[in-house]
Write a protein that holds these residues in place. Structure first.
Motif, PDB file in Angstrom:
ATOM      1  N   SER A 275      43.521  33.288  28.938  1.00 43.62           N
ATOM      2  CA  SER A 275      41.877  33.526  28.725  1.00 43.62           C
ATOM      3  C   SER A 275      41.319  33.974  30.211  1.00 43.62           C
ATOM      4  CB  SER A 275      41.124  32.099  28.357  1.00 43.62           C
ATOM      5  OG  SER A 275      39.936  32.230  28.350  1.00 43.62           O
ATOM      6  N   ALA A 276      41.728  33.359  31.197  1.00 44.91           N
ATOM      7  CA  ALA A 276      41.416  33.936  32.539  1.00 44.91           C
ATOM      8  C   ALA A 276      41.920  35.288  32.880  1.00 44.91           C
ATOM      9  CB  ALA A 276      41.953  32.897  33.811  1.00 44.91           C
ATOM     10  N   ARG A 277      42.731  35.670  32.360  1.00 40.06           N
ATOM     11  CA  ARG A 277      43.476  36.777  32.555  1.00 40.06           C
ATOM     12  C   ARG A 277      42.388  37.871  31.894  1.00 40.06           C
ATOM     13  NH1 ARG A 277      47.525  40.631  30.502  1.00 40.06           N
ATOM     14  NH2 ARG A 277      48.386  41.754  31.901  1.00 40.06           N
ATOM     15  N   ALA A 278      41.763  37.644  30.664  1.00 41.74           N
ATOM     16  CA  ALA A 278      41.181  38.346  29.841  1.00 41.74           C
ATOM     17  C   ALA A 278      39.956  38.791  30.847  1.00 41.74           C
ATOM     18  CB  ALA A 278      40.605  38.007  28.610  1.00 41.74           C
ATOM     19  N   ALA A 279      39.398  37.760  31.764  1.00 37.39           N
ATOM     20  CA  ALA A 279      38.451  38.328  32.320  1.00 37.39           C
ATOM     21  C   ALA A 279      38.480  39.672  33.159  1.00 37.39           C
ATOM     22  CB  ALA A 279      37.753  37.069  33.432  1.00 37.39           C
ATOM     23  N   LEU A 280      39.660  39.905  33.488  1.00 39.31           N
ATOM     24  CA  LEU A 280      39.857  41.207  34.082  1.00 39.31           C
ATOM     25  C   LEU A 280      39.649  42.469  33.434  1.00 39.31           C
ATOM     26  CD1 LEU A 280      43.316  39.992  35.904  1.00 39.31           C
ATOM     27  CD2 LEU A 280      41.053  39.741  36.827  1.00 39.31           C
ATOM     28  N   LEU A 354      28.781  47.899  27.223  1.00 37.42           N
ATOM     29  CA  LEU A 354      30.283  47.738  27.696  1.00 37.42           C
ATOM     30  C   LEU A 354      30.250  47.382  29.252  1.00 37.42           C
ATOM     31  CD1 LEU A 354      33.326  48.229  27.342  1.00 37.42           C
ATOM     32  CD2 LEU A 354      32.945  50.334  28.075  1.00 37.42           C
ATOM     33  N   ASN A 355      30.739  46.272  29.550  1.00 41.31           N
ATOM     34  CA  ASN A 355      30.805  45.593  30.841  1.00 41.31           C
ATOM     35  C   ASN A 355      31.991  45.726  31.417  1.00 41.31           C
ATOM     36  OD1 ASN A 355      30.118  44.189  33.232  1.00 41.31           O
ATOM     37  ND2 ASN A 355      30.494  42.208  32.464  1.00 41.31           N
ATOM     38  N   ILE A 356      32.573  46.525  32.462  1.00 43.93           N
ATOM     39  CA  ILE A 356      33.543  46.733  33.055  1.00 43.93           C
ATOM     40  C   ILE A 356      33.646  46.390  34.350  1.00 43.93           C
ATOM     41  CG2 ILE A 356      35.250  48.614  33.733  1.00 43.93           C
ATOM     42  CD1 ILE A 356      33.892  50.372  31.777  1.00 43.93           C
ATOM     43  N   PRO A 357      34.462  45.149  34.643  1.00 39.68           N
ATOM     44  CA  PRO A 357      34.518  44.447  35.867  1.00 39.68           C
ATOM     45  C   PRO A 357      35.450  45.591  36.820  1.00 39.68           C
ATOM     46  CG  PRO A 357      36.256  43.407  34.566  1.00 39.68           C
ATOM     47  CD  PRO A 357      35.441  44.510  33.526  1.00 39.68           C
ATOM     48  N   ILE A 358      34.792  45.675  37.826  1.00 42.53           N
ATOM     49  CA  ILE A 358      35.401  46.517  39.084  1.00 42.53           C
ATOM     50  C   ILE A 358      35.739  45.799  40.149  1.00 42.53           C
ATOM     51  CG2 ILE A 358      35.376  48.532  40.427  1.00 42.53           C
ATOM     52  CD1 ILE A 358      33.317  49.806  38.342  1.00 42.53           C
ATOM     53  N   PHE A 359      34.851  45.184  40.836  1.00 40.16           N
ATOM     54  CA  PHE A 359      35.198  44.330  41.732  1.00 40.16           C
ATOM     55  C   PHE A 359      33.867  43.140  42.023  1.00 40.16           C
ATOM     56  CE2 PHE A 359      34.618  43.191  46.462  1.00 40.16           C
ATOM     57  CZ  PHE A 359      35.937  42.556  46.741  1.00 40.16           C
ATOM     58  N   ARG A 362      37.126  39.409  44.189  1.00 39.71           N
ATOM     59  CA  ARG A 362      38.404  38.837  43.617  1.00 39.71           C
ATOM     60  C   ARG A 362      38.338  37.313  42.867  1.00 39.71           C
ATOM     61  NH1 ARG A 362      43.407  36.732  44.718  1.00 39.71           N
ATOM     62  NH2 ARG A 362      45.118  38.442  44.605  1.00 39.71           N
ATOM     63  N   GLN A 363      37.244  37.161  42.388  1.00 39.92           N
ATOM     64  CA  GLN A 363      36.930  35.658  41.733  1.00 39.92           C
ATOM     65  C   GLN A 363      37.898  35.914  40.415  1.00 39.92           C
ATOM     66  OE1 GLN A 363      32.817  35.059  41.107  1.00 39.92           O
ATOM     67  NE2 GLN A 363      32.406  35.355  43.221  1.00 39.92           N
ATOM     68  N   SER A 364      37.880  36.764  39.635  1.00 39.64           N
ATOM     69  CA  SER A 364      38.577  36.776  38.336  1.00 39.64           C
ATOM     70  C   SER A 364      39.877  36.671  38.681  1.00 39.64           C
ATOM     71  CB  SER A 364      37.927  37.895  37.677  1.00 39.64           C
ATOM     72  OG  SER A 364      36.640  37.845  37.272  1.00 39.64           O
ATOM     73  N   ARG A 365      40.390  37.383  39.407  1.00 38.97           N
ATOM     74  CA  ARG A 365      41.753  37.465  39.852  1.00 38.97           C
ATOM     75  C   ARG A 365      42.373  36.157  40.411  1.00 38.97           C
ATOM     76  NH1 ARG A 365      45.825  40.991  39.416  1.00 38.97           N
ATOM     77  NH2 ARG A 365      44.296  42.538  39.025  1.00 38.97           N
ATOM     78  N   ALA A 367      41.093  33.183  39.789  1.00 40.04           N
ATOM     79  CA  ALA A 367      41.069  32.427  38.893  1.00 40.04           C
ATOM     80  C   ALA A 367      42.117  32.413  37.888  1.00 40.04           C
ATOM     81  CB  ALA A 367      39.724  32.432  37.955  1.00 40.04           C
ATOM     82  N   TRP A 368      42.585  33.637  37.550  1.00 43.58           N
ATOM     83  CA  TRP A 368      43.854  33.868  36.790  1.00 43.58           C
ATOM     84  C   TRP A 368      45.024  33.430  37.536  1.00 43.58           C
ATOM     85  CZ3 TRP A 368      47.224  38.617  36.865  1.00 43.58           C
ATOM     86  CH2 TRP A 368      48.337  38.669  35.900  1.00 43.58           C
ATOM     87  N   GLU A 369      45.072  33.594  38.952  1.00 41.96           N
ATOM     88  CA  GLU A 369      46.350  33.190  39.728  1.00 41.96           C
ATOM     89  C   GLU A 369      46.338  31.635  39.875  1.00 41.96           C
ATOM     90  OE1 GLU A 369      46.186  35.282  43.250  1.00 41.96           O
ATOM     91  OE2 GLU A 369      46.567  37.119  42.412  1.00 41.96           O
ATOM     92  N   GLN A 370      45.166  30.990  39.872  1.00 39.11           N
ATOM     93  CA  GLN A 370      45.175  29.532  39.897  1.00 39.11           C
ATOM     94  C   GLN A 370      45.291  28.974  38.645  1.00 39.11           C
ATOM     95  OE1 GLN A 370      41.114  29.251  40.994  1.00 39.11           O
ATOM     96  NE2 GLN A 370      41.363  28.842  43.113  1.00 39.11           N
ATOM     97  N   ALA A 371      45.134  29.505  37.327  1.00 40.88           N
ATOM     98  CA  ALA A 371      45.436  29.162  36.170  1.00 40.88           C
ATOM     99  C   ALA A 371      47.086  29.249  35.797  1.00 40.88           C
ATOM    100  CB  ALA A 371      44.973  30.001  35.109  1.00 40.88           C
ATOM    101  N   LYS A 372      47.732  30.225  36.464  1.00 41.48           N
ATOM    102  CA  LYS A 372      49.157  30.240  36.396  1.00 41.48           C
ATOM    103  C   LYS A 372      49.750  29.302  37.072  1.00 41.48           C
ATOM    104  CE  LYS A 372      49.496  34.490  37.457  1.00 41.48           C
ATOM    105  NZ  LYS A 372      50.164  35.994  37.990  1.00 41.48           N
ATOM    106  N   LEU A 373      49.387  28.985  38.593  1.00 43.70           N
ATOM    107  CA  LEU A 373      49.914  28.017  39.248  1.00 43.70           C
ATOM    108  C   LEU A 373      49.548  26.728  38.902  1.00 43.70           C
ATOM    109  CD1 LEU A 373      48.832  29.372  42.986  1.00 43.70           C
ATOM    110  CD2 LEU A 373      51.246  29.130  41.836  1.00 43.70           C
TER     111      LEU A 373
END
Length: 476
Positions: A275-280, A354-359, A362-365, A367-373
């Protein structure tokens, strides 16, 4: 009649209170009461309900949003007319309404994975309640058996006092008759004082164990409480041959609640990471809105009058209008509240965004890396809990095995001590044994009984711990 009923109730009250105070608690009742009232179990239940609300919220994220807003006021001075968007200095009474809706069409399964994560987390919380209950069961059983052991030791100490008292009375009579020296009576009186001190110590230990058990039951320290004394010899015990540690561990890994909680938490964390990865990735949404407003200054055409055929002025309703050509001149008037809201100023809109996250710093990324850890951390925690479970089972097996051997040895020792005391008692009564030697035999018997009792309850508890890993419950 009413007075007689009140009198009967008054007379029956002490009997009811006595019945409640004299009611005893067995292990099953203690465990059930603890499960219903223990604070740790209640906290786990609250956490499960919080997770259920979180799941409900995650499911609600699939539903389109709908909101309504309105505002009203009074403009004066230089302001913008809400109906014409033109600056005006007129005083304007205004009112606006709006309804907006929106729905996410596709966001790379972010919501769906979040729902799965929350659902599995709810299952983990439900299992955690059972885990808390199993811990409470084991702790209550341990405290219950410790309390039984303390009561048994108090009874043994009480019997020792009675034995010494009887022997002291007999010795005093023999001293008075001149059959025994006065030293024998003095030695027995000293032993009686020692036995009384031991009894007081055992009573204190029993009260401390009782307080520990009451705390686990979440009962007041001054609550009437008395346990039932089961026949220890009739407590059902699994043969230790049926409780081998290797097979027990393989079974416990699949059935123990803590291990189930760990597995569910890991699975939940994996879905949370998805779910966190989908935010990218981009999010496609649809929206719609309906709005309208009212202004007291709003004017609308209500009719028209003909112009003059030649250039000049014409007076219409008290106002002079200038005409430069032939034609019609519009006539304006104030529109009603309902006309403005439901007709003239009513607007609608629908669309897709259409909402395209560009920058986003680094909050979304992150959050994803924290979820994996977090997944990795939960996997390590699972491995540690499994290792602890294995150590606990093998330790419990070793303790149970040594406990049985210890109990058998102490049983033999108590039997020999009883026989030795019987011989010493006969010799002492016939004047063939000194008081000091008699007291040595008596103390040896007391120590042997205490050791036998302690070993009995210890090995029973150790076996019950092994049974707990096999059946997830304890019965006495």
């Amino acid at each position: 009649m009413k007075k007689l009923k009140l009198l009967a109730a008054f007379l029956a009250a002490p009997m009811l209170i006595f019945a409640q105070q004299s009611e005893t608690w067995d292990l099953q009742r203690c465990v059930q009461y603890a499960l219903d009232n223990n604070i740790s179990v209640k906290q786990s239940d609250v956490q499960a309900r919080l997770d259920a609300l979180t799941l409900k919220q995650a499911k609600a994220n699939q539903i389109p949003t709908l909101s309504f807003n309105t505002q009203g006021g009074y403009n004066f001075g230089r302001s913008v007319d809400p109906t014409t968007n033109q600056f005006t200095t007129n005083r304007v009474l205004f009112q606006s309404y709006g309804i907006q809706t929106g729905v996410t069409l596709f966001n790379f399964f972010r919501v769906q994975n979040d729902i799965k994560a929350k659902k599995i987390q709810g299952e983990a919380s439900a299992s955690d309640i059972e885990r808390a209950k199993s811990d409470v069961t084991l702790n209550v059983a341990a405290a219950y058996l410790q309390y039984l052991l303390a009561k048994e030791q108090v009874n043994i100490a009480k019997g020792q006092i009675e034995l010494t008292t009887n022997q002291l009375d007999l010795t005093k009579k023999q001293v008075e008759a001149g059959a025994l020296p006065e030293l024998n009576a003095a030695q027995l009186a000293s032993q009686l004082a020692t036995d009384s001190s031991t009894y007081i110590t055992n009573v204190t230990t029993m009260e401390q164990n009782k307080l520990q058990l009451l705390a686990l039951l979440n009962l007041s320290a001054d609550a009437p409480f008395e346990v039932s004394l089961p026949d220890v010899d009739k407590i059902p015990l699994e043969p230790i041959s049926e409780l081998q540690p290797d097979a027990l561990y393989k079974h416990a890994v699949q059935t123990q609640y803590q291990q189930r909680v760990d597995s569910l938490k890991i699975l939940s964390a994996k879905y949370a990471a998805k779910s966190a990865r989908a935010a990218l990735y981009p999010t496609l949404s649809a929206f719609g809105s309906v709005g309208s407003n009212y202004a007291s200054s709003f004017m609308t055409q209500t009719g028209s009058f003909p112009y003059m055929d030649t250039i000049g002025t014409i007076n219409i309703n008290g106002k002079d209008y200038y005409s430069t050509a032939q034609g019609q001149i519009p006539v304006y008037g104030k529109a009603s509240y309902g006309k403005q809201i439901f007709d003239i100023n009513l607007s609608q809109a629908v669309g897709i965004s259409l909402n395209i996250p560009i920058f986003n710093n680094r909050q979304s990324r992150t959050a994803w890396e924290q979820a994996k850890l977090n997944v990795t951390n939960l996997q390590l925690q699972q491995a540690q809990n499994n290792q602890t479970l294995q150590q606990d089972i093998y330790t419990a097996y070793t303790n149970a095995k040594s406990g049985i051997e210890k109990f058998n040895a102490n049983t033999k020792g108590a039997s020999y001590a009883q026989y030795a005391y019987h011989l010493a008692e006969l010799r002492y009564e016939n004047g063939m044994l000194s008081a000091s030697d008699y007291l040595v035999a008596q103390n040896n018997l007391y120590t042997a009984k205490i050791n036998q009792s302690a070993a009995r309850y210890e090995y029973i508890f150790r076996l019950k711990v092994l049974e707990f890993y096999k059946f997830n419950q304890i019965h006495l």
